[in-house]
Design an enzyme around this catalytic site. Structure first.
Site, PDB file in Angstrom:
ATOM      1  N   CYS A 205     -43.960 -49.729  10.256  1.00 30.66           N
ATOM      2  CA  CYS A 205     -43.031 -48.639   9.954  1.00 30.66           C
ATOM      3  C   CYS A 205     -42.314 -48.995   8.660  1.00 30.66           C
ATOM      4  O   CYS A 205     -41.735 -50.079   8.559  1.00 30.66           O
ATOM      5  CB  CYS A 205     -42.044 -48.550  11.114  1.00 30.66           C
ATOM      6  SG  CYS A 205     -40.589 -47.567  10.788  1.00 30.66           S
ATOM      7  N   HIS A 206     -42.421 -48.148   7.650  1.00 32.62           N
ATOM      8  CA  HIS A 206     -41.706 -48.459   6.409  1.00 32.62           C
ATOM      9  C   HIS A 206     -41.232 -47.235   5.644  1.00 32.62           C
ATOM     10  O   HIS A 206     -40.508 -47.348   4.672  1.00 32.62           O
ATOM     11  CB  HIS A 206     -42.597 -49.296   5.476  1.00 32.62           C
ATOM     12  CG  HIS A 206     -43.622 -48.465   4.763  1.00 32.62           C
ATOM     13  ND1 HIS A 206     -44.818 -48.147   5.325  1.00 32.62           N
ATOM     14  CD2 HIS A 206     -43.594 -47.853   3.552  1.00 32.62           C
ATOM     15  CE1 HIS A 206     -45.503 -47.381   4.480  1.00 32.62           C
ATOM     16  NE2 HIS A 206     -44.782 -47.185   3.406  1.00 32.62           N
TER      17      HIS A 206
END
Ligand code: UD1
Length: 364
Positions: A205-206
């Site tokens: 997740c970024h």
């Protein structure tokens, strides 16, 4: 043929995308000057990719990272312009949709240097994403638009962009094929993390829309925490995400999750190939899941890689906790019989050929 291309890269996925194209340019005797903007700078976000992928040392590193979007892009613009004036290339080659892509495109356009955009035509139709703004501008001012799929060609057509558009396939498919074939024995990621093939979830997740929004980030992390009570969850942590987990004091959600530093490309591919399910907001990982026939749960409200969803290999779940959990424990199934909509693994060679032909046309 003497032809000079300046390639601009700066963020992790661009190192992967550029590697196979650079090899093909070299094979054809074309001169490539590499500019690293410095957007990604940690050893495991940058240098390790250069080493693993055999990318030569960049000719220029601008060491520009951080700050607001405007600040980062502005500093890149100035730095890139100066180099382009010195180098006087025939083409500027840009990749994807990051701030480095935008800065490269703008600097080149203002100097009347033609731009070739790799991974052109993707749209999320969400203008709140910085990437969407970057790719729309880059496509509009590029002379060559190298699309990874037919849908990307169609997206450009809908915006009136038809000249210089080529569906060459996806360079990330070229890279996945190249680096999975002969390099997997080099990866000890499964042993090191004590994992059995087909038993774990691999999560990343970024995206700013997920990390910077407290509620969305909490939903994602608490879902991963719950999934971890059913199967191992491996979570390589992007620096942006780490920063916000600290800011919001969310580290308690990670006590049952296996958190790692960002991984090398080959380790990541190997972990993807052996995962039971991939949970991600990354564009690249949605496709790699597809290439390796691993089901994907995408923690976003929309995707640019709509083909993977249409074919049942990927499911968009947004960031509702219950939905993330349900689909990760019961991932999408597909027959995987579909032909590869992202080309045949020869995208990079086609890009190099088209660039060469453009030079021949000018010389004629
Ligand atoms: C960028 C791209 C995104 C791409 C992603 C891949 C833009 C707008 N976004 O997002 O499209 O999918 O890269 O990872 O260009 N940081 C470090 N060390 C690093 C790199 C970054 O600490 O090596 C920090 C930065 O200082 C910043 C944060 O992480 O505080 C985010 O980095 P940034 O480059 O702004 O965007 P990404 O989220 O990585």
């Amino acid at each position: 043929m003497s032809m000079k291309i300046v390639t601009i890269i700066g963020a992790r996925p661009q190192f992967v995308k550029a590697t196979t194209v650079s090899r093909e340019l070299k094979k054809r005797g074309l001169t490539e000057i590499l500019i690293h903007t410095g957007q990604h700078f940690d050893k495991n976000m940058s240098q390790i990719f250069f080493e693993d992928l055999g990318i030569p040392e960049p000719h220029y590193n601008l060491h520009i990272s951080g700050g607001s979007h405007a600040d980062m892009t502005a500093r890149m613009l100035t730095g890139i312009e100066e180099i382009l004036i010195t180098e006087q290339p025939d083409w500027v080659l840009i990749y994807g949709d990051t701030n480095s892509t935008l800065a490269g495109a703008l600097a080149a356009a203002k100097l009347h240097i033609p731009i070739a955009h790799v991974e052109s035509g993707l749209r999320s139709y969400n203008m709140r994403m910085p990437e969407e703004v970057n790719r729309i501008v880059a496509d509009r001012i590029s002379s060559l638009c190298f699309c990874p799929s037919e849908i990307a060609v169609q997206n450009l057509k809908n915006e009136g962009i038809t000249k210089g558009v080529h569906n060459v396939g996806d360079v990330m498919y070229d890279a996945a094929l190249l680096f999975s074939n002969d390099q997997f024995e080099k990866s000890s990621a499964l042993t090191q993390l004590n994992l059995k093939s087909g038993t774990y979830a691999l999560a990343t997740c970024h995206r700013a829309e997920n990390t910077d929004d407290k509620q969305r980030l909490e939903n994602i992390l608490s879902a991963l925490d719950e999934i971890a009570s059913h199967m191992k969850v491996i979570f390589p942590l992007h620096p942006r995400t780490r920063k916000y987990i600290d800011t919001y004091n969310f580290s308690h959600y990670l006590k049952n999750v296996v958190v790692t530093e960002p991984l090398s490309y080959v380790d990541m591919l190997w972990l993807e190939k052996n995962a039971k399910v991939i949970i991600t907001d990354s564009g690249g990982m949605q496709k790699e899941a597809f290439f390796f026939k691993v089901p994907c749960v995408t923690i976003r409200d929309e995707t640019e890689w709509v083909e993977t969803v249409e074919m049942g290999a990927n499911v968009l779940v947004g960031t509702l906790k219950e939905k993330i959990i349900k689909h990760s424990l019961h991932p999408p199934t597909t027959s995987w019989s579909c032909h590869n909509v992202y080309g045949n693994g020869q995208a990079s060679g086609q890009i190099a050929d088209i660039l060469m032909r453009s030079a021949e046309k000018c010389a004629a």
